[in-house]
Each structure stands twice: as structure tokens, then as C-alpha cells.
Design an enzyme around this catalytic site. Structure first.
Site, PDB file in Angstrom:
ATOM      1  N   SER A 215      19.644 -86.749  61.648  1.00  0.00           N
ATOM      2  CA  SER A 215      18.454 -87.237  62.673  1.00  0.00           C
ATOM      3  C   SER A 215      17.346 -88.090  61.993  1.00  0.00           C
ATOM      4  O   SER A 215      17.507 -88.936  61.502  1.00  0.00           O
ATOM      5  CB  SER A 215      18.177 -86.131  63.414  1.00  0.00           C
ATOM      6  OG  SER A 215      17.299 -86.063  64.594  1.00  0.00           O
ATOM      7  N   ASP A 349      25.339 -88.093  72.649  1.00  0.00           N
ATOM      8  CA  ASP A 349      23.898 -87.504  72.232  1.00  0.00           C
ATOM      9  C   ASP A 349      22.913 -87.688  73.358  1.00  0.00           C
ATOM     10  O   ASP A 349      22.644 -89.158  73.519  1.00  0.00           O
ATOM     11  CB  ASP A 349      23.786 -88.408  70.975  1.00  0.00           C
ATOM     12  CG  ASP A 349      22.652 -87.859  70.121  1.00  0.00           C
ATOM     13  OD1 ASP A 349      21.671 -87.087  70.943  1.00  0.00           O
ATOM     14  OD2 ASP A 349      22.458 -87.999  68.919  1.00  0.00           O
ATOM     15  N   HIS A 380      23.859 -83.868  69.962  1.00  0.00           N
ATOM     16  CA  HIS A 380      22.888 -84.155  68.932  1.00  0.00           C
ATOM     17  C   HIS A 380      22.721 -82.972  67.654  1.00  0.00           C
ATOM     18  O   HIS A 380      22.451 -82.034  67.718  1.00  0.00           O
ATOM     19  CB  HIS A 380      21.472 -84.230  69.308  1.00  0.00           C
ATOM     20  CG  HIS A 380      20.474 -84.868  68.127  1.00  0.00           C
ATOM     21  ND1 HIS A 380      20.471 -86.345  67.905  1.00  0.00           N
ATOM     22  CD2 HIS A 380      19.547 -84.046  67.438  1.00  0.00           C
ATOM     23  CE1 HIS A 380      19.709 -86.410  67.079  1.00  0.00           C
ATOM     24  NE2 HIS A 380      18.802 -85.226  66.829  1.00  0.00           N
TER      25      HIS A 380
END
Length: 426
Positions: A215, A349, A380
Site C-alpha cells: 500500500s 480494491d 485492499h
């Protein structure tokens, strides 16, 4: 009709119609609930192999052959795994199944501005399959550190495969570590990660590096490698999972209610406020750049953008939010990365809007060293696998990163005579 006989009414004609009506209402209610469940859980969505974008080179063919999970069908848990929201929520709140507890050593690195970076070092549990010394240098997601469930699971899996692991603890993220300067981690600051990598290179002069970012960490590692080509020395490859590539382009999508992004934005902002306020003394002391007005605006902030405008951009002296997002995003640096690069995202996501995925796809179409893998499901940083309800301890994400790293190590070991010429972009 009802008739009166001896003082009472006979409803025998009407009564049979009432149960039928109630049965119809129950059936409609059940049908409605089932429809909502099917839609919310996305049960009708098919499973599929990742959509992989790459150029046809000997190296890429070798990687996809040696890491077949990238081309095989990804099967999430049947009952809930096709919902990006549930995958994301389970990652965020429930962590992993049977999460290991790897034991490492915490290292403290003094920075030039007075800050103290920390990372945790985990030694391998056995020899690497190639016999080489290989270290995973890992950058977690926003406000995360080595004690998060998904990091522990990935580290445990990597150790068993013979990898040493170094995990950065984002500046200010660990609740029991005080800040030593009026600064904490930001979206794209690479200083702490660079310090950790420098330490690993110095302490283990013969180790090869596998760079991994999750991320926000994916943005940091790609920016780090692209900022200076010397940062790519001794790096075998880089893997980035679920990053958004451009904070400036993502800013608008985070204010939309599509896929509940506005709600996720609020939750992440609330978590950032808690982290910042836990270091209130260090960040808002008399000798800092922060003012009482900044603290007041922080309390009322409901989005990450408001926090970035009020607090985060000021750590590095950016004059505006636009300038902060422009200079901190890896989209302006990633084209300078020449080592093999695997970019992984999920189509469902809820945090990364689909429009942002043109960045990695275009990059993979133009550069021979880039592979972009887009899964249909995974949320995610979820990517849970499983048959019906209970997910497996290891996720698809864990397996892909280690599988790709294994393939790269094998490629480096073999060193085909045509390798160098095939790595040159045309």
C-alpha cells in the site's frame, strides 16, 4: 362473508386467504434478503486468473513459468471472498488466521534531523534454496509496523523460505516508541527506508535485496528506487502490492462515495488523528512548526486530505497540498526503476480507484522490466484463499511475493548469457 350464529362470528371464508398472504410476504422478504446477500457478497462474480500485462522477454517468460501462481486462477473463499469490502475489513480488523509470532531484533537508527528510525530484523529459519544470502527489505502500509498481522504472516513465510527480513516501523506508528524530533512518517518520505537499507547493505555486504512495499509502502519503495539509481545497487527485484501510484489523482476519488471510499477515508483519517495525537508533545511543542490552530483543525478533520493539508505537508516544508502530493508520489520516479518490478493490484480494491491502474498498466506496456498483475478479487491487502468460509493461513499475496522472489533468485543464480541484453529497454 362473516355470519352471526348464537352470538359469534364465523370467519371460515376469510381465514384461508390470510395465511396465503403472509406466506407471500415472507417469500418476498426472503427473496429480497437473498438478492441483497448475492449482490453485496458478489457471489455471481466468476473466479479468474490475474490479468497480467508484460512484454515478451526471456526474463518475463522465465518469471511467469517459475512463478505459476501469477497465471493460475485465484480462488477466494466462496461465501465472502468475492467482496472487496469484506476482504479489506477482514485484513484490517481480524488479521490473519493462525498468525505466527516471529522473533526479531529491534534496531534504532539516528537520523540527521534528530529523528530515530526503527526497524525489526528477522533471521532466516534455514538456508535459501539457491544457497545465497537474500534479505527482504519491507515497507508496510500507512501507520503500520512489524507487529501487524499481515506483516507477521508474510515474515514468517519468508523466513521458512530462507529469507532474512528487515521490516521498517513507520516513524510514529509504534505506540511504545516516542518521537525524538517533531516529525513523523509521510506518504512518500524515503529517509527512514533508505537508512534501513543502508544498514542492511553495511552489515551484510554479500546479501542480495528483495524490496517489498505494501500500500503506502509500495509508493515509498518505488519512489526510493527511482530517486537515485545507486539505490538499486544489489537489488534483485521489487514488489509493490495495492498502492495507488499518484496521491494527487487519488485525492478526488477519495472524496467520492463510490465503493464507500469516502467512508474509508474517514476511518483512515480517524486512525491518523489518533497516531498524531499520541505524539502531541513532540509534534506541537514550543520548538515545533505546528501551532495551536493546527491542533484545532486536526480535531475537526474528517478526511486524510484535511490532515495532510493541516499537518503532514509541513513536516517537509511543502507550500501546498498539491505540491506535497506531486513530490511524494512515486508516479514521477517509477519510470527510473530498472530492476525487475512486479506491481500487484486488485480490481475490487475499495481504496484504489480503477482510473489509477492505467499508471502501472502503461508502465508494463512500455518497460521490459515491469510486470503488472491485476486480480479480479482481493480487496485492499486481503487476497485470502479458501474453499467456502474459513480462509487459509497464507494468502495469495504472501505466496506470490515469495514465489516471484524465488524465481528472481533462481534467475540470478543461473545468469543466462543473454540476460543483460534482454534487460535493455527499446
Amino acid at each position: 362473508m362473516a355470519t352471526q350464529d348464537s352470538g359469534y362470528y364465523d370467519y371460515t371464508i376469510v381465514a384461508p386467504e390470510m395465511p396465503a398472504m403472509f406466506d407471500g410476504m415472507k417469500l418476498a422478504a426472503v427473496a429480497t434478503v437473498l438478492y441483497v446477500i448475492v449482490r453485496c457478497l458478489n457471489l455471481k462474480s466468476p473466479t479468474a486468473a490475474p490479468d497480467v500485462t508484460y512484454q515478451d522477454t526471456p526474463l518475463n517468460r522465465f518469471l511467469l513459468k517459475s512463478c505459476p501462481i501469477l497465471t493460475k486462477e485465484y480462488i477466494p473463499p466462496l461465501l465472502w471472498g468475492k467482496s472487496g469490502h469484506l476482504q479489506t475489513a477482514l485484513y484490517g480488523k481480524m488479521g490473519r488466521v493462525s498468525c505466527p509470532h516471529p522473533i526479531g531484533l529491534r534496531k534504532y537508527l539516528p537520523m540527521q534531523d534528530g529523528a530515530t528510525a526503527t526497524f525489526d530484523l528477522f533471521e532466516p529459519m534455514g538456508d535459501h534454496r539457491t544457497g545465497d544470502d537474500v534479505t527482504m527489505v519491507i515497507c508496510p502500509g500507512i501507520g503500520n509496523h512489524s507487529e501487524k498481522h499481515y506483516i507477521r504472516t508474510f515474515v514468517g513465510h519468508s523466513q521458512k523460505e530462507g529469507y532474512r527480513c528487515a521490516v521498517l516501523n513507520h516513524l510514529g506508528a509504534l505506540p511504545n516508541i516516542e518521537l525524538t524530533s517533531p516529525r513523523m512518517f509521510t506518504y512518500g518520505c524515503t529517509w527512514e527506508f533508505a537508512s534501513m537499507v543502508g544498514y542492511i547493505k553495511k552489515m551484510f555486504p554479500h546479501t542480495h535485496l528483495i524490496v517489498v512495499g505494501f500500500s503506502l509502502g509500495g509508493n515509498i519503495v518505488c519512489k526510493f528506487l527511482g530517486e537515485n539509481r545507486t539505490n538499486q545497487e544489489r537489488v534483485l527485484c521489487c514488489v509493490s502490492v495495492c498502492q495507488g501510484y499518484s496521491a494527487l489523482r487519488a485525492q478526488e476519488t477519495f472524496l467520492q462515495w463510490d465503493q464507500c471510499r469516502r467512508f474509508y477515508n474517514f476511518l483512515m483519517a480517524d486512525n491518523m488523528k489518533k497516531i498524531i495525537l499520541s505524539h502531541r508533545g513532540s509534534l506541537f511543542g514550543s520548538a515545533t512548526k505546528m501551532e495551536d490552530a493546527d491542533l484545532s483543525r486536526l480535531y475537526t478533520a474528517t478526511s486524510l486530505m484535511q490532515i495532510d493539508e493541516t499537518i503532514m505537508r509541513k513536516f517537509h516544508g511543502h507550500n501546498s497540498l498539491k505540491e506535497y502530493y506531486e513530490k511524494e508520489s512515486c508516479v514521477h520516479y517509477i519510470h527510473n526503476v530498472d530492476v525487475p518490478l512486479l506491481l500487484v493490484n486488485s480490481a475490487d480494491d475499495p481504496l484504489v480507484h480503477g482510473s489509477l491502474l492505467t499508471i502501472p498498466r502503461t508502465l508494463a506496456e512500455k518497460k521490459q522490466n515491469v510486470i503488472f498483475a491485476l486480480t479480479l478479487h482481493g480487496g485492499h491487502l486481503g487476497f485470502f484463499e479458501g474453499a467456502v468460509l474459513v480462509p487459509q493461513p497464507l494468502t495469495w499475496m504472501d505466496k506470490v511475493i515469495v514465489g516471484y522472489a524465488n524465481a528472481m533468485c533462481q534467475w540470478e543464480k543461473q545468469k543466462p548469457p543473454w540476460r543483460e541484453s534482454d534487460m535493455v529497454d527499446v
